[in-house]
Design an enzyme around this catalytic site. Sequence first.
Site, short mmCIF file in Angstrom:
data_model
loop_
_atom_site.label_atom_id
_atom_site.label_comp_id
_atom_site.label_asym_id
_atom_site.label_seq_id
_atom_site.Cartn_x
_atom_site.Cartn_y
_atom_site.Cartn_z
N ASP A 132 -7.01 4.17 -4.52
CA ASP A 132 -7.68 3.99 -3.23
C ASP A 132 -8.32 5.36 -2.95
O ASP A 132 -8.56 6.13 -3.90
CB ASP A 132 -6.68 3.57 -2.13
N LYS A 185 0.87 -1.18 0.00
CA LYS A 185 0.00 0.00 0.00
C LYS A 185 0.90 1.22 0.00
O LYS A 185 2.05 1.15 0.45
CB LYS A 185 -0.88 0.03 1.26
P1 NDP Z 1 -13.00 7.53 -2.90
O1 NDP Z 1 -11.95 8.54 -2.68
O2 NDP Z 1 -13.55 7.34 -4.27
O3 NDP Z 1 -14.25 7.81 -1.95
C1 NDP Z 1 -14.09 7.87 -0.56
C2 NDP Z 1 -15.42 8.20 0.07
O4 NDP Z 1 -15.30 8.04 1.48
C3 NDP Z 1 -15.85 9.63 -0.16
O5 NDP Z 1 -17.23 9.72 -0.14
C4 NDP Z 1 -15.23 10.33 1.04
O6 NDP Z 1 -15.84 11.57 1.38
C5 NDP Z 1 -15.44 9.32 2.12
N1 NDP Z 1 -14.40 9.45 3.15
C6 NDP Z 1 -13.06 9.35 2.96
N2 NDP Z 1 -12.41 9.56 4.12
C7 NDP Z 1 -13.35 9.80 5.04
C8 NDP Z 1 -13.30 10.09 6.41
N3 NDP Z 1 -12.14 10.18 7.06
N4 NDP Z 1 -14.48 10.27 7.05
C9 NDP Z 1 -15.67 10.19 6.39
N5 NDP Z 1 -15.77 9.93 5.08
C10 NDP Z 1 -14.63 9.74 4.42
O7 NDP Z 1 -12.40 6.16 -2.34
P2 NDP Z 1 -12.87 4.66 -2.61
O8 NDP Z 1 -14.33 4.61 -2.85
O9 NDP Z 1 -11.96 4.09 -3.61
O10 NDP Z 1 -12.51 3.97 -1.22
C11 NDP Z 1 -13.45 3.84 -0.16
C12 NDP Z 1 -13.01 2.72 0.78
O11 NDP Z 1 -12.93 1.50 0.05
C13 NDP Z 1 -11.62 2.90 1.41
O12 NDP Z 1 -11.64 2.32 2.69
C14 NDP Z 1 -10.73 2.08 0.50
O13 NDP Z 1 -9.55 1.66 1.17
C15 NDP Z 1 -11.65 0.91 0.19
N6 NDP Z 1 -11.34 0.14 -1.00
C16 NDP Z 1 -11.23 0.71 -2.22
C17 NDP Z 1 -10.97 -0.05 -3.33
C18 NDP Z 1 -10.92 0.52 -4.69
O14 NDP Z 1 -10.77 -0.25 -5.65
N7 NDP Z 1 -11.05 1.82 -4.90
C19 NDP Z 1 -10.76 -1.51 -3.22
C20 NDP Z 1 -10.99 -2.03 -1.89
C21 NDP Z 1 -11.25 -1.21 -0.84
P3 NDP Z 1 -15.11 12.95 1.01
O15 NDP Z 1 -15.25 13.06 -0.47
O16 NDP Z 1 -15.82 13.98 1.78
O17 NDP Z 1 -13.68 12.81 1.44
O1 2IT Z 2 -7.84 -1.77 -0.92
C1 2IT Z 2 -7.76 -2.23 -2.07
O2 2IT Z 2 -7.88 -3.44 -2.29
C2 2IT Z 2 -7.54 -1.30 -3.18
N1 2IT Z 2 -7.50 -0.09 -2.95
C3 2IT Z 2 -7.32 -1.81 -4.57
C4 2IT Z 2 -5.91 -2.22 -4.79
C5 2IT Z 2 -5.56 -2.62 -6.18
O3 2IT Z 2 -4.36 -2.89 -6.39
O4 2IT Z 2 -6.42 -2.66 -7.06
#
Ligand code: NDP
Ligand code: 2IT
Length: 446
Positions: free
Chosen positions: A166, A126
């Site tokens: 992420d 990461k």
């Molecule tokens: P994005 O940046 O697209 O979206 C994040 C969302 O979460 C936004 O709505 C954001 O609000 C909110 N958010 C972020 N930080 C906080 C906080 N501290 N408190 C409250 N709300 C918060 O990210 P992703 O959708 O990609 O990721 C979301 C989650 O999923 C994370 O935990 C990530 O690690 C996990 N994840 C993502 C993957 C991926 O492929 N993208 C894969 C597996 C897991 P705001 O815009 O106001 O910051």
């Molecule tokens: O938390 C996760 O699994 C991710 N943000 C995706 C990682 C990846 O390499 O696609």
Amino acid sequence: MDPRVKQFMTVIKAKDPGESEFHQAVQEVAESLIPFIEENPKYRHAKILERIAEPERVIIFRVPWLDDKNEIQINRGFRIEMNSAIGPYKGGLRFHPTVNLAILKFLAFEQTFKNSLTTLPMGGAKGGSDFDPKGKSDNEVMKFCQSFMTELFRHIGPDTDIPAGDIGVGGREIGFLFGQYKRLRNEFTGVLTGKGIEYGGSLMRPEATGYGATYFAQEMLATRKETMKGKTVCISGSGNVAQYAAEKISELGGKVITMSDSNGFVYDPHGINGERLEYLKNLKNVQRGRIKEYADKYGVEYFEDQRPWIIKCDIAMPNATQNEINGDEARTLVRNGCICVTEGANMPSTLEAVEVFLNAGILYGPGKAANAGGVATSGLEMSQNSMRLPWTRKEVDDRLLLIMKEIHATCVKYGKKPDGFINYVDGANIGGFVKIANAMLAQGIV
Ligand code: NDP
Ligand code: 2IT
């Protein structure tokens, strides 16, 4: 706490005091694994768990860049290369002001187990930065990404370490990062995943995490002869994972009644689907606006500075960030009749919240299993890049569904208790561990 877990955690905590998120992630895994390792002494003798909890490599670097006012900005960049026993380091990059070593180590640790569960050959990593993309111009984001990659490029490569997105890192950022890597190396390779479709990205990668977490929920529900149809769902977040979870849930007949951002949540009893979901996607991905604007547009309730878990629902899907469901919120969910929690986010439930869900006997799918569809599809992007041959949307989606079913089956295999209850926490932790542990045993003391 089991005294053996306590003893193990004392060492971990003494080594890196203050890394509370990392301690939390390790403890959750240790609680599942230590009893399992006791029954399998070869893993104990080889100190596999102790080795897995120590990153293979941690890289920390300066990221200087010029903002639109020609002022110098300095951020900190990180890459945690956690484990390469079963494949090259793989995992996302997070750009958020809260990013620090403790958070990235917890994420890299979780990623190692998650990647093993996907059935694909990927190690765990990461990275990211305390850079905040919010409020920055496209030009500033590009300059930051170019500076970040100017250091990171020497540590990564398509057979070494393959970053992705992420929080705060989506298609725009991956494009800028890829452009700079290609320029520095003079090589067009699949060094990042989540790329645009025009330059080596995979169809379905944007959808994969949210769709995958929904497929996982579907599998869990099926164990109790339930389906998504007619279920009310509280989602947190409104980013990549949340948007596509909402899309798939609606497609399967569920109704998403909440979504949120870091300022608050909206409660829409009509359901956030169809044209409303399209409005939200445009608001977040193009306008980069706040979710309150959704409430204003559709005349629904907005709860400032609150999280959605106070709303009654059948299914809860935390899709925002770590520790966004605490013990009290977990109790509220259970009291309100929630039967299933599926984690799109990484470690969104505190240890106390996890305990509440397990004690209540509801379906609880921890992130390292439930959200593995994102990185699994990154693995499929890597395969396509290596073959130099893109697959169709259906081909990728079929594989994603199959992988989520396999992950679910692994959780059942290792997590089913004598009374029939499936403890998906144990299932995911032990199921993810075995493959890595056997690979480490085979590779000697490395
Ligand atoms: P994005 O940046 O697209 O979206 C994040 C969302 O979460 C936004 O709505 C954001 O609000 C909110 N958010 C972020 N930080 C906080 C906080 N501290 N408190 C409250 N709300 C918060 O990210 P992703 O959708 O990609 O990721 C979301 C989650 O999923 C994370 O935990 C990530 O690690 C996990 N994840 C993502 C993957 C991926 O492929 N993208 C894969 C597996 C897991 P705001 O815009 O106001 O910051
Ligand atoms: O938390 C996760 O699994 C991710 N943000 C995706 C990682 C990846 O390499 O696609």
